[in-house]
Motif scaffolding. Sequence first.
Motif: not given
Length: 461
Positions: A139-142, A442-446
């Motif tokens: 879960x890379x955005x937690x 993905x242009x670094x967009x979650x």
Amino acid sequence: MSQGLVPHDEPQLKIPDLVGWFRPTGRHSHRIGLEVECGLVRPDTGRSVSYDEPAGTRALLVALLDGLGGDPIHEGGALVGLSLPDGAALTLEMAGAIEYSSAPQASVSESVAAARRGLVEVARVAEPLRLRLLTGAHLPFDDPAGISWAPKERTRIMRRWFAQLGDGGRLSDQVMGLTLSTQVSLDALDEAEYLEKLRMLLGVSPFLAALLANAPALAGPHRDDGLVSRRMAYWRRIDPARCQHLASRLYAVTDLAEMVQVLCELPMIYRRSDHGYVPGGPHSFRESLRDGFGDGTRPTIADWRTHLGQVWPSIRPRRTLETRLPDGQAWDQLALVPALFVGLAEEPAVRRAALDVVSEFRTEALDLIAVKAAQGSPDGINPQIREVAGHLVHLAEKGLAARVARGVEHPDIVKSLEPAFHSAATGRPPADAIVARWTNDWAERPDRYVAALGIPTDQTG
């Protein structure tokens, strides 16, 4: 009978009883189990949801009970999962990810098909709650410091256990809260087969995990640390007696009695009593067998099963053998992990050939291979690791082809190995593709990351 409470008229449990518990009886065919861990995230941020928030994990479990049926699973009064009518189960992980556990199946093809059907159903129920099921390896955005823990008694006990280990428990929150895996459970019909599979699976796991490394950091302060598998990197650094050191010791056992003795040296982290889950105490399981838990109770077989769930070597010994080291893969590659392990394990000639391939590697070398696989390199997977791993993929293909020829597997299952052949040929694990897509597609967009790796709401997605 309550777990942990042995009536006075029952004999005291002893080591030979534990050895006998492992020995298969009355089984004449192999079954395969599959467990898939998925994040429960918001589609715009990719961040995990909490248990009690509106449209959070509890709300999803309630909706699943209403939509899919089955029986609720409670812990400490909290709803933490459900048993499904087809024998599968959905349960919350420590930090609220959800795990699908299949009913045992006769083939890897059936296991994967059942998992796909079940997870698509969960994704469909989750969609109105603005929840996505996220596949992959982490879960890379937690935020590691802001993990929202599920209301499970065991979670609180385990976190206290790891905290008192000092440096040996420092990364436990990340492992329990942020990593995702796909795990396979394999049968054995006698002691010789069990031990042969155990040693082979322990030997091949680091090589396969190198091909499957799938957890680079995409955001935050660690994005340039070079790791391609956070699960492997963290796993070997927490509670070594239950993780990599235990794997090394299991690799050397020669019979089930020796294996049980090794497992009995560890204390229980938690056990179940009439008052719910409680700490297991400071004594080894062997000492608890002899002296009891100190509260007037003695271990039961149920406690033994619980104890085995508190060890995390790369192959966990239960009545089945559970693979644990490789990262979870993307939705379109769900079959890859089980296909590799089933292909290597279930045909005796292939299994022995795989064992021959890894038999020259000592436990120290296998541990170093896992370290190198987790660290990554600008040059890709180490050439020596690639060579062995590629040989193992070819053997897995041979094993699956034999099962297809006997009518056990669907012919398409062999195609699921293609990503592993690609990684072995190019030296690039899936993590490299994830990094490239994160920067470019993905242009670094979650939200784009979640759209690409989330489970679809129909079987054609």
